[in-house]
Design a protein around this motif. Structure first.
Motif, short mmCIF file in Angstrom:
data_model
loop_
_atom_site.label_atom_id
_atom_site.label_comp_id
_atom_site.label_asym_id
_atom_site.label_seq_id
_atom_site.Cartn_x
_atom_site.Cartn_y
_atom_site.Cartn_z
N SER A 203 0.84 -1.20 0.00
CA SER A 203 0.00 0.00 0.00
C SER A 203 0.87 1.25 0.00
O SER A 203 1.61 1.51 0.95
N TRP A 204 0.76 2.05 -1.07
CA TRP A 204 1.63 3.21 -1.21
C TRP A 204 1.40 4.23 -0.10
O TRP A 204 2.33 4.93 0.32
N TRP A 205 0.14 4.33 0.39
CA TRP A 205 -0.16 5.33 1.41
C TRP A 205 0.47 4.98 2.76
O TRP A 205 0.56 5.84 3.65
N LEU A 206 0.92 3.74 2.92
CA LEU A 206 1.67 3.36 4.12
C LEU A 206 3.18 3.49 3.89
O LEU A 206 3.92 4.01 4.73
N PRO B 228 4.98 7.52 2.83
CA PRO B 228 5.34 8.44 3.92
C PRO B 228 6.55 7.98 4.72
O PRO B 228 7.38 8.81 5.13
#
Length: 436
Positions: A221-224, A227
């Protein structure tokens, strides 16, 4: 009576497995396109920097963006070197780890040659540079400039002159360049860190560890992950270590083979190869060309200015290191490795082929320009840019002559390779995004 038992020692520049050859071909296709974009960016920068609008080019390089509170209000030129090249080194780290964990180079006998060649291609040009510049005060800090190989630039040259170059030679060049990149990032971390702040560097271990835990659990998951990756990059940057080191650290945390739950190593590509497949177009198509555009522009001052630059021992040292030192170091290291391991060149190839490849490795460009900025400072490295550009172009032209002389042999080998049907039934390594 001759002994017909096959040798256990793999031939130098011998053909690897079909799966590996097809994977390498896919990588080289992307890098070749990236190399063409890199050349366009570099030529555009040179034209602009030597035009009546040269001040606008310098203004663009010096535009500052980013949050001042986080000490990230950086110029576009710095963002290109510290930020975009972190993506480049992330992809290089993924490729290196994949090669040594699951690729053909997990066989130490096969890996010994490109590793030795890369080391020779670092030591000899650095020694020649130091020898030539020994009388110039402060020149020694540029010793690492002629040690790098630019794979994108080299493959762009191959796309024009070596369309039929055998897969083994292309694979060797790619592996040599990847190991070369790792050596370069170690050099940058050890020798071009002026002010080290331990607290941010230690703080970077926290998001790096969390990133490692997530990717080891095959989280994509890129959103994890993004960042955390940005946090690692920002903290490494704040520590004084060059921020591109963060790219390699993140890459080494990514698992290469599939988990047993997902079928194990034989079930297809792992997470490292998936990330490499996703990020290589960004690296080759955006990061490196933009860096080239913002770094390669140098005002030559006409023929007189160019001639004056070559009266500078630093310029001569860099150019000689790339054109003479790289091939000399690679050839010597490869020959010594072959002698001590009793390995012979593949029957279809000769040492002339290795010479052509070694000269081609003298194309330094991207990492050489980066090290030049780190050694002498942005704006104070104009002569270094001239040397890197001149040395890289000279290496490309010499390699073109050598490799074109062997083009008929390469065409015959290419026809044999494309007629080989042993790979029938092997699934495409990129046919699925399901990664365990």
């Amino acid at each position: 009576m001759t002994n017909s038992a096959p040798s256990r020692q793999p031939a130098l520049l011998g053909r690897g497995s079909w799966t590996e050859a097809r994977r390498i071909t896919a990588i080289l296709r992307k890098e070749t396109v990236g190399g063409a974009l890199l050349l366009i960016g570099a030529v555009a920068a040179m034209i602009w920097a030597n035009s009546p609008w040269a001040d606008a080019y310098e203004w663009l390089r010096d535009v500052h963006v980013g949050p001042e509170a986080l000490h990230l209000n950086l110029s576009l030129a710095t963002w290109a070197g510290d930020g975009l090249l972190a993506i480049f080194f992330f992809v290089a780290g993924l490729e290196l780890k994949r090669e040594f964990v699951a690729g053909d180079l997990r066989d130490l006998r096969r890996a010994a040659v490109p590793i030795a060649a890369a080391l020779g291609g670092v030591i000899v040009p650095a020694a020649l540079y130091l020898l030539i510049t020994q009388s110039v005060a402060g020149a020694g800090k540029g010793w690492a400039i002629p040690t790098a190989t630019d794979i994108a630039f080299a493959l762009a040259v191959l796309a024009v002159i070596g369309r039929f170059l055998p897969t083994a030679l292309r694979t060797f060049l790619l592996t040599l360049a990847v190991v070369d990149d790792l050596i370069a990032i170690v050099i940058i971390a050890l020798f071009y860190t002026d002010h080290l702040s331990p607290v941010p560097l230690l703080a970077a271990l926290a998001p790096l560890a969390l990133f490692a835990v997530l990717v080891q659990r095959r989280v994509r998951s890129w959103w994890l992950l993004l960042p955390l990756a940005v946090a690692v990059w920002a903290l490494v940057h704040a520590s004084g270590v060059h921020a591109t080191v963060a790219g390699v650290l993140l890459a080494f945390a990514v698992p290469v083979v599939r988990s047993e739950k997902a079928g194990g190593p034989d079930a297809g590509p792992g997470l490292a190869e998936h990330f490499e497949h996703r990020f290589r177009p960004l690296s080759a198509g955006v990061a490196v060309p933009v860096f080239a555009f913002l770094s390669a522009g140098v005002a030559l001052g006409g023929l007189d200015g160019l001639a004056g630059a070559f009266r500078d021992p630093i310029v001569v040292g860099v150019a000689v290191g790339l054109v003479v030192g790289k091939p000399l170091g690679i050839m010597a290291a490869t020959w010594l490795t072959a002698r001590f391991t009793h390995a012979d060149l593949d029957e279809d190839l000769t040492w002339v082929d290795m010479l052509g490849l070694s000269v081609l490795a003298g194309i330094g460009f991207t990492v050489s320009l980066l090290i030049g900025e780190l050694a002498f400072g942005v704006g104070a490295d104009e002569h270094v840019k001239v040397a890197v550009l001149a040395g890289s172009v000279a290496a490309a032209l010499l390699a073109a002559v050598i490799l074109r002389l062997r083009n008929r042999v390469y065409r015959r080998i290419h026809e044999l390779e494309t007629a080989d049907h042993d790979h029938d039934g092997v699934p495409d390594v990129y046919e699925s995004d399901r990664v365990g």
